[in-house]
Scaffold this motif. Sequence first.
Motif, short mmCIF file in Angstrom:
data_model
loop_
_atom_site.label_atom_id
_atom_site.label_comp_id
_atom_site.label_asym_id
_atom_site.label_seq_id
_atom_site.Cartn_x
_atom_site.Cartn_y
_atom_site.Cartn_z
N ILE A 122 -7.69 17.60 0.05
CA ILE A 122 -7.15 17.57 -1.33
C ILE A 122 -6.24 16.13 -1.14
O ILE A 122 -6.14 15.66 -2.31
N ILE A 123 -5.44 15.98 -0.15
CA ILE A 123 -4.70 14.91 0.11
C ILE A 123 -5.58 13.53 -0.16
O ILE A 123 -5.07 12.68 -1.01
N GLN A 124 -6.67 13.60 0.59
CA GLN A 124 -7.67 12.46 0.56
C GLN A 124 -8.21 12.22 -0.98
O GLN A 124 -7.99 11.08 -1.63
N SER A 125 -8.47 13.21 -1.66
CA SER A 125 -8.71 13.14 -3.14
C SER A 125 -7.89 12.76 -4.02
O SER A 125 -7.81 11.97 -4.98
N ILE A 126 -6.39 13.06 -3.77
CA ILE A 126 -5.17 12.68 -4.36
C ILE A 126 -5.30 10.97 -4.42
O ILE A 126 -4.92 10.51 -5.27
N ALA A 127 -5.34 10.62 -3.20
CA ALA A 127 -5.28 9.17 -2.87
C ALA A 127 -6.28 8.42 -3.79
O ALA A 127 -6.18 7.66 -4.05
N GLN A 128 -7.58 9.03 -3.56
CA GLN A 128 -8.58 8.39 -4.34
C GLN A 128 -8.34 8.48 -5.74
O GLN A 128 -8.68 7.47 -6.70
N GLY A 129 -7.63 9.55 -6.33
CA GLY A 129 -7.56 9.80 -7.82
C GLY A 129 -6.48 8.73 -8.28
O GLY A 129 -6.74 8.10 -9.32
N LEU A 130 -5.48 8.25 -7.48
CA LEU A 130 -4.49 7.57 -7.63
C LEU A 130 -5.02 6.17 -7.83
O LEU A 130 -4.88 5.42 -8.70
N ARG A 131 -6.10 5.97 -6.89
CA ARG A 131 -6.68 4.72 -6.94
C ARG A 131 -7.53 4.46 -8.08
O ARG A 131 -7.69 3.32 -8.92
N LEU A 132 -8.39 5.42 -8.61
CA LEU A 132 -9.21 5.48 -9.61
C LEU A 132 -8.59 5.32 -10.90
O LEU A 132 -8.71 4.57 -11.82
N GLY A 133 -7.47 5.99 -10.94
CA GLY A 133 -6.73 6.11 -12.07
C GLY A 133 -5.70 4.75 -12.47
O GLY A 133 -5.71 4.35 -13.65
#
Length: 427
Positions: free
Chosen positions: A137-148
């Motif tokens: 989940i933490i990794q996905s949040i980081a990737q989500g911020l990058r994509l966002g």
Amino acid sequence: MLLAPLALLMGAPPANAVVLCLAQADQTGCVTGTVGNRANPVEGVDVSLLDADGVEVDSLTTEADGKFSFQVTEAGDYFVSVGELPDGLEVRPPAERFQGPDGSIMVTVALGGSVSPDLNVRSVDFDAGGDSFGDQIIQSIAQGLRLGLLLALASVGLSLIYGTTGLSNFAHAEQVTLGGMVAYGLCNVAGINLWVGIVLTTLICGFSGFLQDFVMWKPLRKRGLGLTQMMIVTIGLSLAAQYAFQFFVGASQQKVVVRNFDVVELGPIRLTGMSFVAMGVALVAIGIVGYVLLYTRVGQATRAVSDNPALAAASGIDVDKIIRMVWVVAAGLAGLGGVFYALVVSNGIRWDTGMQILLLLFAAVTLGGLGTAFGAFVGAIIIGLVVELAGPLGAPGDLKYAVALVILIVLLMVRPQGLLGRAARVG
């Protein structure tokens, strides 16, 4: 915080890295990728390339970086097959159109081009090995911020165009593709330094926005063409741009630079150094736009044109000049976003990259509130987080994009004007 990633970017590639295939026009094509992803590679996995008849063409075992690279001399359909993964891991199922026999993934290779199948992995049982559910989940949040943040570079400009002209520009996503294509030409083909190429790409894309308004949009506005007709023109421009990309660059995926960026680990977060640089540049660029809109005379004039163009013109503001400036900034930001999207998200650029993210851009603009640049930024961050979090929460393949659009629909049913939009009287 950005100095470490920048230093890592200057380092030499690891000694055990797979030698990348270099495609040559009319001679060879490439199938390259990573088992896992660049942040979470999987070592010791057998990867095979099969032809259309199921005959093995080549095979290898991944090393510490999880990468594989195959070269072919005939164009056509191939299948990438992955051997046994470590306990608790499996390859995420691809979209149905890419599913091959026995769990393989179909790729279409063109000579002179490169294609990268998605071999990302997920945990079968969060307690059976691999990253814990919380780490994922933490990794996905980081990737989500990058994509966002990368979506925000394009969606802020899209929102500014809508705010000042009322036009829904369906060709705006092609500016993202143009950024990646121009960077590919400058850095990969012409051999220009990556950082110089990024700056030149942003300037060239900004100039393309100037040309669009000067040659097309201003004359159409002067002739009093309605917004519906102009929107249809943007759809035609989008299709024309896509075919132009295919004609001049080809239908296969192209890399901006043929190199691998080192991975930076911050606790459970593993992203490439270039990812951190991309996020930092996006924040700075969006911050500058926000400062200009809030604290400068040009920004005040832009907001005045967005609120009431006729009143702004009556007060002495050169409306055409402001709109042209908005087109330049919007195209430049989208081009900048396209370069980093190709470098850190899609592992290259294709003729249809913009088309694939078009709905995400409109979702971000609509979610945040039509015509509000800050709303587009907030909407893009939310869309990016939803898309990346949908994977570990169970959404397979491309369904994660549909999840973001469903959330958009639900929110608009509750708040039709978007998060930061202003309610308007209807009827």
